[in-house]
Design an enzyme around this catalytic site. Structure first.
Site, PDB file in Angstrom:
ATOM      1  N   ILE A 136     -46.430 -69.099 100.396  1.00  0.00           N
ATOM      2  CA  ILE A 136     -46.737 -67.700 100.109  1.00  0.00           C
ATOM      3  C   ILE A 136     -47.883 -67.642  99.106  1.00  0.00           C
ATOM      4  CG2 ILE A 136     -45.830 -65.593  99.043  1.00  0.00           C
ATOM      5  CD1 ILE A 136     -43.053 -66.498 100.051  1.00  0.00           C
ATOM      6  N   LYS A 137     -48.800 -66.744  99.309  1.00  0.00           N
ATOM      7  CA  LYS A 137     -49.899 -66.534  98.370  1.00  0.00           C
ATOM      8  C   LYS A 137     -49.422 -65.602  97.265  1.00  0.00           C
ATOM      9  CE  LYS A 137     -54.012 -65.922  96.551  1.00  0.00           C
ATOM     10  NZ  LYS A 137     -53.735 -65.780  95.143  1.00  0.00           N
TER      11      LYS A 137
END
Length: 105
Positions: free
Chosen positions: A29-30
């Site tokens: 996940i960013k």
């Protein structure tokens, strides 16, 4: 931020995000935060930006000192999470003024 001195461990340029080619890929996940390299050498611990500037987040530095490995280089993101577990750059910026925001790396 001040220029970080990376004494016993060399600075490593972080890999920049690229568009992945087709196929099956695992990804993370960013998070909306600060990209940081963590250097540990015994109890000597530093968090450094990709521009070689030192980050001063005592709660993260203290946590990194507890790693069992003697020498480590980690590439990660410093983020503040809201009550729903989402990263919030606004909360991260609030850390600078209050110092009372829980952070993750």
């Amino acid at each position: 931020m001040k220029e970080a001195t990376v004494r016993s461990l060399s600075f490593i340029e972080p890999v920049k995000a690229l568009k992945l080619p087709g196929g099956d890929w695992l990804y993370e996940i960013k998070f909306d935060g600060y990209r940081a390299l963590a250097f540990t050498d015994g109890k000597d611990v530093r968090l450094v930006s990709r521009n070689k500037k030192a980050f001063d987040f005592p709660q993260l530095l203290d946590a990194l000192k507890k790693l069992l490995a003697q020498r480590v280089i980690l590439d990660g993101e410093i983020a503040a999470l809201d009550e729903k577990g989402r990263s919030s750059f606004q909360l991260l910026q609030m850390f600078k003024s209050s110092g009372d925001v829980p952070l993750v790396y």
